[in-house]
Design a protein around this motif. Structure first.
Motif, PDB file in Angstrom:
ATOM      1  N   TYR A 185       0.827  -1.202   0.000  1.00 24.48           N
ATOM      2  CA  TYR A 185       0.000   0.000   0.000  1.00 24.48           C
ATOM      3  C   TYR A 185       0.866   1.258   0.000  1.00 24.48           C
ATOM      4  O   TYR A 185       0.639   2.185  -0.792  1.00 24.48           O
ATOM      5  N   GLU A 186       1.870   1.305   0.869  1.00 24.57           N
ATOM      6  CA  GLU A 186       2.732   2.480   0.965  1.00 24.57           C
ATOM      7  C   GLU A 186       3.549   2.686  -0.302  1.00 24.57           C
ATOM      8  O   GLU A 186       3.750   3.815  -0.753  1.00 24.57           O
ATOM      9  N   VAL A 187       4.048   1.595  -0.882  1.00 24.01           N
ATOM     10  CA  VAL A 187       4.848   1.713  -2.102  1.00 24.01           C
ATOM     11  C   VAL A 187       4.013   2.289  -3.241  1.00 24.01           C
ATOM     12  O   VAL A 187       4.443   3.209  -3.947  1.00 24.01           O
ATOM     13  N   LEU A 188       2.821   1.754  -3.437  1.00 23.25           N
ATOM     14  CA  LEU A 188       1.972   2.240  -4.528  1.00 23.25           C
ATOM     15  C   LEU A 188       1.514   3.674  -4.283  1.00 23.25           C
ATOM     16  O   LEU A 188       1.453   4.486  -5.212  1.00 23.25           O
ATOM     17  N   LYS A 189       1.201   4.001  -3.035  1.00 24.52           N
ATOM     18  CA  LYS A 189       0.720   5.340  -2.710  1.00 24.52           C
ATOM     19  C   LYS A 189       1.818   6.396  -2.861  1.00 24.52           C
ATOM     20  O   LYS A 189       1.580   7.487  -3.388  1.00 24.52           O
ATOM     21  N   ASN A 190       3.041   6.054  -2.423  1.00 19.49           N
ATOM     22  CA  ASN A 190       4.127   7.032  -2.401  1.00 19.49           C
ATOM     23  C   ASN A 190       4.944   7.093  -3.689  1.00 19.49           C
ATOM     24  O   ASN A 190       5.726   8.015  -3.881  1.00 19.49           O
ATOM     25  N   TYR A 191       4.774   6.086  -4.560  1.00 24.29           N
ATOM     26  CA  TYR A 191       5.492   6.083  -5.837  1.00 24.29           C
ATOM     27  C   TYR A 191       4.483   5.925  -6.975  1.00 24.29           C
ATOM     28  O   TYR A 191       4.357   4.855  -7.575  1.00 24.29           O
ATOM     29  N   PRO A 192       3.765   7.008  -7.282  1.00 22.59           N
ATOM     30  CA  PRO A 192       2.707   6.937  -8.291  1.00 22.59           C
ATOM     31  C   PRO A 192       3.190   6.558  -9.685  1.00 22.59           C
ATOM     32  O   PRO A 192       2.380   6.142 -10.519  1.00 22.59           O
ATOM     33  N   SER A 193       4.494   6.648  -9.929  1.00 20.19           N
ATOM     34  CA  SER A 193       5.019   6.270 -11.249  1.00 20.19           C
ATOM     35  C   SER A 193       4.912   4.762 -11.487  1.00 20.19           C
ATOM     36  O   SER A 193       4.991   4.300 -12.629  1.00 20.19           O
ATOM     37  N   LEU A 194       4.727   3.984 -10.404  1.00 22.99           N
ATOM     38  CA  LEU A 194       4.648   2.525 -10.538  1.00 22.99           C
ATOM     39  C   LEU A 194       3.284   2.058 -11.022  1.00 22.99           C
ATOM     40  O   LEU A 194       3.136   0.922 -11.467  1.00 22.99           O
ATOM     41  N   SER A 195       2.275   2.916 -10.909  1.00 23.81           N
ATOM     42  CA  SER A 195       0.923   2.482 -11.266  1.00 23.81           C
ATOM     43  C   SER A 195       0.072   3.670 -11.676  1.00 23.81           C
ATOM     44  O   SER A 195       0.369   4.820 -11.354  1.00 23.81           O
ATOM     45  N   LYS A 196      -1.006   3.368 -12.384  1.00 22.80           N
ATOM     46  CA  LYS A 196      -2.045   4.360 -12.615  1.00 22.80           C
ATOM     47  C   LYS A 196      -2.911   4.326 -11.371  1.00 22.80           C
ATOM     48  O   LYS A 196      -3.311   3.250 -10.927  1.00 22.80           O
ATOM     49  N   GLN A 197      -3.203   5.480 -10.805  1.00 21.65           N
ATOM     50  CA  GLN A 197      -3.931   5.458  -9.539  1.00 21.65           C
ATOM     51  C   GLN A 197      -4.860   6.634  -9.367  1.00 21.65           C
ATOM     52  O   GLN A 197      -4.682   7.697  -9.967  1.00 21.65           O
ATOM     53  N   LEU A 198      -5.860   6.412  -8.524  1.00 26.65           N
ATOM     54  CA  LEU A 198      -6.840   7.419  -8.168  1.00 26.65           C
ATOM     55  C   LEU A 198      -7.034   7.362  -6.661  1.00 26.65           C
ATOM     56  O   LEU A 198      -7.118   6.281  -6.084  1.00 26.65           O
ATOM     57  N   ASN A 199      -7.098   8.537  -6.021  1.00 26.81           N
ATOM     58  CA  ASN A 199      -7.224   8.598  -4.567  1.00 26.81           C
ATOM     59  C   ASN A 199      -8.543   9.235  -4.169  1.00 26.81           C
ATOM     60  O   ASN A 199      -9.014  10.181  -4.816  1.00 26.81           O
ATOM     61  N   CYS A 200      -9.114   8.721  -3.084  1.00 25.58           N
ATOM     62  CA  CYS A 200     -10.385   9.254  -2.608  1.00 25.58           C
ATOM     63  C   CYS A 200     -10.562   8.959  -1.126  1.00 25.58           C
ATOM     64  O   CYS A 200     -10.772   7.799  -0.739  1.00 25.58           O
ATOM     65  N   LYS A 201     -10.443   9.972  -0.286  1.00 26.03           N
ATOM     66  CA  LYS A 201     -10.746   9.868   1.137  1.00 26.03           C
ATOM     67  C   LYS A 201     -10.085   8.660   1.805  1.00 26.03           C
ATOM     68  O   LYS A 201     -10.726   7.869   2.506  1.00 26.03           O
ATOM     69  N   GLY A 202      -8.794   8.479   1.566  1.00 18.86           N
ATOM     70  CA  GLY A 202      -8.060   7.378   2.177  1.00 18.86           C
ATOM     71  C   GLY A 202      -8.154   6.079   1.423  1.00 18.86           C
ATOM     72  O   GLY A 202      -7.498   5.094   1.768  1.00 18.86           O
ATOM     73  N   MET A 203      -8.974   6.041   0.366  1.00 16.67           N
ATOM     74  CA  MET A 203      -9.073   4.858  -0.482  1.00 16.67           C
ATOM     75  C   MET A 203      -8.187   5.046  -1.709  1.00 16.67           C
ATOM     76  O   MET A 203      -7.895   6.167  -2.110  1.00 16.67           O
ATOM     77  N   LEU A 204      -7.768   3.930  -2.270  1.00 15.18           N
ATOM     78  CA  LEU A 204      -6.831   4.006  -3.392  1.00 15.18           C
ATOM     79  C   LEU A 204      -7.232   3.009  -4.476  1.00 15.18           C
ATOM     80  O   LEU A 204      -7.344   1.816  -4.219  1.00 15.18           O
ATOM     81  N   PHE A 205      -7.478   3.532  -5.689  1.00 19.16           N
ATOM     82  CA  PHE A 205      -7.677   2.717  -6.888  1.00 19.16           C
ATOM     83  C   PHE A 205      -6.330   2.604  -7.586  1.00 19.16           C
ATOM     84  O   PHE A 205      -5.674   3.622  -7.812  1.00 19.16           O
ATOM     85  N   THR A 206      -5.898   1.436  -7.973  1.00 19.52           N
ATOM     86  CA  THR A 206      -4.660   1.316  -8.747  1.00 19.52           C
ATOM     87  C   THR A 206      -4.832   0.302  -9.873  1.00 19.52           C
ATOM     88  O   THR A 206      -5.611  -0.640  -9.770  1.00 19.52           O
ATOM     89  N   ASN A 207      -4.065   0.516 -10.926  1.00 12.48           N
ATOM     90  CA  ASN A 207      -4.030  -0.407 -12.056  1.00 12.48           C
ATOM     91  C   ASN A 207      -2.570  -0.482 -12.476  1.00 12.48           C
ATOM     92  O   ASN A 207      -1.978   0.519 -12.861  1.00 12.48           O
ATOM     93  N   TYR A 208      -1.945  -1.655 -12.344  1.00 11.48           N
ATOM     94  CA  TYR A 208      -0.510  -1.724 -12.600  1.00 11.48           C
ATOM     95  C   TYR A 208      -0.064  -3.102 -13.071  1.00 11.48           C
ATOM     96  O   TYR A 208      -0.742  -4.112 -12.874  1.00 11.48           O
ATOM     97  N   ASP A 209       1.097  -3.104 -13.717  1.00 14.47           N
ATOM     98  CA  ASP A 209       1.795  -4.344 -14.058  1.00 14.47           C
ATOM     99  C   ASP A 209       2.780  -4.618 -12.938  1.00 14.47           C
ATOM    100  O   ASP A 209       3.686  -3.806 -12.694  1.00 14.47           O
ATOM    101  N   CYS A 210       2.602  -5.730 -12.246  1.00 11.69           N
ATOM    102  CA  CYS A 210       3.406  -6.027 -11.062  1.00 11.69           C
ATOM    103  C   CYS A 210       4.886  -6.137 -11.428  1.00 11.69           C
ATOM    104  O   CYS A 210       5.258  -6.910 -12.323  1.00 11.69           O
TER     105      CYS A 210
END
Length: 291
Positions: free
Chosen positions: A5-30
């Protein structure tokens, strides 16, 4: 140990992401390269696999996640196994407990919350995806590619749509049962958290966070329940698990040390011999001879 969670949240270059009130949408190639990697998540999530394959391991159980699979993964730690040559493109929705509790409370009259006897104790809950849920995942893809991010209130509605589309599927009663149980407990069970995560190298702060407690409160309640310090209790549990695996499986010493949470094979062998009076190999030989 990777805090996903912290890696994806703090390094947005790793994934496409959307944030909303503490929730996190992500779409990424692992980007996982090791055949096995340990991950920790402080927030439960729903994952939908777009392509590729992974195998999650926890508490001697395994779950295969492949194209079209959907799972609810409870907060805590698990092992992710990457099959050779397999990529993994996944859509992940991190959802805090408070949001899930509020959603159940708001919709309790329309959800069948009575007579839920289905067990949902596993770390990973496989979820059935019907046409309604599948159409939701397809509808989310454009949100990750549009130039301007959608407004937060729309994203919040999409989170609710996702969870409710899964909960209203009769094949996902175990998911509804788990969320109902979540709503009925003031705080997560400390005993359950420790039993489910002792084989992973979490810090005291991370254990406390999973239990929704401050570190001093966690330590005080831990002593009251287990009559031991967290470090001593965790080591005893790891050694007990190691003896079971040495005696009842064909796994190598290195594999057992990794699964039980030791830093490496050398560390495992040294601690095991110090506490058990024999090396892992000597213990296994003695066990097999006695059998």
């Amino acid at each position: 140990m990777v805090n996903l969670y912290e890696v994806l949240k703090n390094y947005p270059s790793l994934s496409k992401q959307l944030n909303c009130k503490g929730m996190l949408f992500t779409n990424y190639d692992c980007p996982q390269t090791a055949s096995k990697e340990k991950f920790y998540v402080e927030c439960s999530y729903i994952a939908y696999v777009i392509s590729g394959r992974r195998i999650f391991h926890k508490n001697s159980k395994s779950w295969e996640l492949k194209e079209g699979s959907c799972v609810f993964v409870k907060k805590g730690a698990h092992i992710s196994e990457k099959p050779p040559t397999e990529g993994w493109c996944v859509m992940v929705f991190f959802i805090p407990d408070n949001f899930l509790k509020q959603l159940i409370s708001e919709n309790k009259n329309s959800l069948s919350l009575t007579n839920l006897s289905v067990e949902a104790d596993d770390m990973v809950l496989p979820l059935d995806v019907n046409e309604l849920s599948r159409s939701f995942f397809v509808s989310m893809l454009p949100y990750f590619t549009q130039t301007d991010p959608p407004p937060e209130n729309l994203l919040e509605l999409k989170f609710k749509e996702l969870v409710l589309s899964l909960l209203t599927n009769q094949k996902n009663k175990h998911f509804l049962s788990y969320l109902s149980h979540l709503c009925n407990e003031a705080n997560p069970s400390l005993t359950e958290i420790m039993q489910n995560n002792f084989a992973f190298n979490l810090t005291l702060q991370e254990y406390a966070k999973l239990a929704c407690k401050s570190v001093p409160t966690f330590k005080r309640e831990f002593k009251k329940i287990f009559n031991d310090s967290p470090a001593k209790w965790v080591l005893k549990k790891r050694l007990t698990l190691a003896t079971e695996l040495l005696g009842n499986t064909s796994q190598t010493v290195a594999e057992i040390g990794y699964e039980c949470g030791f830093e490496n094979q050398t560390h495992f062998s040294r601690v095991f011999k110090e506490k058990m009076g024999a090396s892992p190999l000597q213990f296994r030989t003695k066990f097999q001879t006695a059998g």
